[in-house]
Design a protein around this motif. Structure first.
Motif, PDB file in Angstrom:
ATOM      1  N   ASN A 130      41.626   4.784  65.457  1.00  0.00           N
ATOM      2  CA  ASN A 130      41.084   5.129  64.142  1.00  0.00           C
ATOM      3  C   ASN A 130      41.955   4.642  62.990  1.00  0.00           C
ATOM      4  OD1 ASN A 130      38.855   6.442  65.236  1.00  0.00           O
ATOM      5  ND2 ASN A 130      40.053   8.282  65.601  1.00  0.00           N
ATOM      6  N   SER A 131      42.971   3.863  63.278  1.00  0.00           N
ATOM      7  CA  SER A 131      43.833   3.381  62.211  1.00  0.00           C
ATOM      8  C   SER A 131      43.595   1.891  61.960  1.00  0.00           C
ATOM      9  CB  SER A 131      45.301   3.617  62.569  1.00  0.00           C
ATOM     10  OG  SER A 131      45.673   2.822  63.655  1.00  0.00           O
ATOM     11  N   PHE A 132      43.928   1.452  60.775  1.00  0.00           N
ATOM     12  CA  PHE A 132      43.850   0.041  60.449  1.00  0.00           C
ATOM     13  C   PHE A 132      44.906  -0.289  59.409  1.00  0.00           C
ATOM     14  CE2 PHE A 132      41.032   2.325  57.656  1.00  0.00           C
ATOM     15  CZ  PHE A 132      41.237   1.770  56.420  1.00  0.00           C
TER      16      PHE A 132
ATOM     17  N   TYR B 269      40.730 -12.083  57.262  1.00  0.00           N
ATOM     18  CA  TYR B 269      41.217 -10.759  57.631  1.00  0.00           C
ATOM     19  C   TYR B 269      40.167 -10.014  58.453  1.00  0.00           C
ATOM     20  CZ  TYR B 269      43.378  -6.206  57.613  1.00  0.00           C
ATOM     21  OH  TYR B 269      43.928  -5.024  58.017  1.00  0.00           O
ATOM     22  N   GLY B 270      38.910 -10.176  58.103  1.00  0.00           N
ATOM     23  CA  GLY B 270      37.825  -9.581  58.886  1.00  0.00           C
ATOM     24  C   GLY B 270      37.830 -10.089  60.315  1.00  0.00           C
ATOM     25  N   TYR B 271      38.146 -11.360  60.472  1.00  0.00           N
ATOM     26  CA  TYR B 271      38.238 -11.953  61.810  1.00  0.00           C
ATOM     27  C   TYR B 271      39.383 -11.308  62.603  1.00  0.00           C
ATOM     28  CZ  TYR B 271      38.362 -15.586  65.402  1.00  0.00           C
ATOM     29  OH  TYR B 271      38.338 -16.267  66.588  1.00  0.00           O
TER      30      TYR B 271
ATOM     31  N   ARG C 220      41.097  -7.368  66.777  1.00  0.00           N
ATOM     32  CA  ARG C 220      41.798  -6.108  67.091  1.00  0.00           C
ATOM     33  C   ARG C 220      40.836  -5.085  67.663  1.00  0.00           C
ATOM     34  NH1 ARG C 220      43.831  -3.171  69.610  1.00  0.00           N
ATOM     35  NH2 ARG C 220      44.676  -1.208  68.952  1.00  0.00           N
ATOM     36  N   GLU C 221      39.667  -4.956  67.075  1.00  0.00           N
ATOM     37  CA  GLU C 221      38.670  -4.001  67.558  1.00  0.00           C
ATOM     38  C   GLU C 221      38.201  -4.347  68.963  1.00  0.00           C
ATOM     39  OE1 GLU C 221      37.402  -1.058  66.265  1.00  0.00           O
ATOM     40  OE2 GLU C 221      39.132  -1.302  64.945  1.00  0.00           O
ATOM     41  N   LEU C 222      38.119  -5.627  69.275  1.00  0.00           N
ATOM     42  CA  LEU C 222      37.721  -6.062  70.614  1.00  0.00           C
ATOM     43  C   LEU C 222      38.890  -6.013  71.599  1.00  0.00           C
ATOM     44  CD1 LEU C 222      35.427  -9.075  69.696  1.00  0.00           C
ATOM     45  CD2 LEU C 222      34.725  -6.860  70.630  1.00  0.00           C
ATOM     46  N   GLU C 223      40.074  -5.647  71.082  1.00  0.00           N
ATOM     47  CA  GLU C 223      41.305  -5.532  71.863  1.00  0.00           C
ATOM     48  C   GLU C 223      41.768  -6.855  72.471  1.00  0.00           C
ATOM     49  OE1 GLU C 223      41.059  -2.237  74.572  1.00  0.00           O
ATOM     50  OE2 GLU C 223      40.451  -0.855  72.980  1.00  0.00           O
TER      51      GLU C 223
ATOM     52  N   LEU D  20      35.504 -15.694  74.075  1.00  0.00           N
ATOM     53  CA  LEU D  20      36.056 -14.366  74.376  1.00  0.00           C
ATOM     54  C   LEU D  20      35.446 -13.300  73.482  1.00  0.00           C
ATOM     55  CD1 LEU D  20      39.813 -15.263  74.939  1.00  0.00           C
ATOM     56  CD2 LEU D  20      38.257 -14.292  76.637  1.00  0.00           C
ATOM     57  N   ILE D  21      35.273 -13.621  72.216  1.00  0.00           N
ATOM     58  CA  ILE D  21      34.658 -12.673  71.285  1.00  0.00           C
ATOM     59  C   ILE D  21      33.229 -12.361  71.716  1.00  0.00           C
ATOM     60  CG2 ILE D  21      33.785 -12.412  68.916  1.00  0.00           C
ATOM     61  CD1 ILE D  21      36.343 -13.892  68.016  1.00  0.00           C
ATOM     62  N   LEU D  22      32.485 -13.391  72.089  1.00  0.00           N
ATOM     63  CA  LEU D  22      31.105 -13.171  72.531  1.00  0.00           C
ATOM     64  C   LEU D  22      31.056 -12.331  73.807  1.00  0.00           C
ATOM     65  CD1 LEU D  22      29.674 -16.737  71.847  1.00  0.00           C
ATOM     66  CD2 LEU D  22      29.061 -14.642  70.656  1.00  0.00           C
ATOM     67  N   ILE D  23      31.941 -12.625  74.756  1.00  0.00           N
ATOM     68  CA  ILE D  23      31.970 -11.884  76.019  1.00  0.00           C
ATOM     69  C   ILE D  23      32.325 -10.419  75.764  1.00  0.00           C
ATOM     70  CG2 ILE D  23      33.185 -11.592  78.228  1.00  0.00           C
ATOM     71  CD1 ILE D  23      33.568 -14.671  78.227  1.00  0.00           C
ATOM     72  N   LEU D  24      33.392 -10.188  75.016  1.00  0.00           N
ATOM     73  CA  LEU D  24      33.828  -8.820  74.766  1.00  0.00           C
ATOM     74  C   LEU D  24      32.816  -8.039  73.936  1.00  0.00           C
ATOM     75  CD1 LEU D  24      37.625  -9.440  74.254  1.00  0.00           C
ATOM     76  CD2 LEU D  24      36.525  -8.255  76.153  1.00  0.00           C
ATOM     77  N   SER D  25      32.163  -8.699  73.010  1.00  0.00           N
ATOM     78  CA  SER D  25      31.114  -8.037  72.231  1.00  0.00           C
ATOM     79  C   SER D  25      29.974  -7.613  73.147  1.00  0.00           C
ATOM     80  CB  SER D  25      30.575  -8.961  71.140  1.00  0.00           C
ATOM     81  OG  SER D  25      31.581  -9.261  70.212  1.00  0.00           O
ATOM     82  N   GLU D  26      29.604  -8.474  74.061  1.00  0.00           N
ATOM     83  CA  GLU D  26      28.532  -8.161  75.003  1.00  0.00           C
ATOM     84  C   GLU D  26      28.939  -7.019  75.936  1.00  0.00           C
ATOM     85  OE1 GLU D  26      24.825  -8.232  76.547  1.00  0.00           O
ATOM     86  OE2 GLU D  26      25.510  -9.435  74.856  1.00  0.00           O
ATOM     87  N   ILE D  27      30.169  -7.032  76.390  1.00  0.00           N
ATOM     88  CA  ILE D  27      30.662  -5.966  77.261  1.00  0.00           C
ATOM     89  C   ILE D  27      30.655  -4.634  76.517  1.00  0.00           C
ATOM     90  CG2 ILE D  27      32.745  -5.072  78.406  1.00  0.00           C
ATOM     91  CD1 ILE D  27      33.339  -7.983  79.247  1.00  0.00           C
ATOM     92  N   ARG D  28      31.051  -4.634  75.266  1.00  0.00           N
ATOM     93  CA  ARG D  28      31.128  -3.401  74.483  1.00  0.00           C
ATOM     94  C   ARG D  28      29.747  -2.808  74.192  1.00  0.00           C
ATOM     95  NH1 ARG D  28      36.213  -2.378  74.576  1.00  0.00           N
ATOM     96  NH2 ARG D  28      37.659  -3.758  73.587  1.00  0.00           N
TER      97      ARG D  28
END
Length: 154
Positions: free
Chosen positions: A70-72, A88-90, A95-98, A9-17
């Motif tokens: 813009n919040s974290f 935490y980075g993960y 979160r950034e990839l929603e 999912l991370i790879l797919i969403l990263s590619e979409i973004r």
């Protein structure tokens, strides 16, 4: 297996973004995922989950678009002492990839602290998120898998 689906999912969403994900590009992505060692079942499960979520959450996504962009969240001292920076980075990446929302972040952090370990690593977060995403109803009951680990071929 569920943590591997999260990786997909991370790879797919990263590619979409990063690109305009046309069906041809997604098909190439599927082939690339197969080359990386993911199974067709895992890839199919990731795409199915993503499409069902998009179908169910379209209105909510449109309404909340950019609400917290813009919040974290900053970790408390206790959370910092237990959750590794990589873990935490993960969470931030998810979160950034929603893949997860703000409430999910809080839930994941709460579960991570409840693990009772001295350090929470990325693998621990993957397990928590996989359980939460793929079986939200059974998560509190200790049921952690939605997909069988051995696909049945008829």
């Amino acid at each position: 297996m569920n943590d591997r689906i999260i990786d997909i999912l991370i790879l797919i969403l990263s590619e979409i973004r990063k690109s305009d994900a046309r069906p041809a590009k997604l098909e190439l992505l599927s082939k690339d995922l197969l080359k990386k060692g993911y199974t067709e079942t895992e890839i199919s499960s990731a795409f199915s989950w993503l499409l069902s979520r998009l179908k169910n959450d379209t209105e909510e996504i449109v309404q909340n678009q950019g609400a917290f962009k813009n919040s974290f969240r900053i970790l408390h001292e206790i959370e910092q002492s237990v959750i590794t920076p990589e873990a935490y980075g993960y969470i931030v990446q998810l979160r950034e990839l929603e893949l997860i929302n703000e409430m999910d972040v809080e839930f994941v952090l709460e579960r991570a602290l409840m693990l009772g370990v001295s350090k929470v690593h990325v693998s621990d977060i993957k397990n928590i998120v996989a359980a939460m995403l793929f079986n939200p109803e059974g998560f509190g009951n200790g049921a952690y898998l939605m997909f069988d680990t051995q696909p049945i071929i008829h």
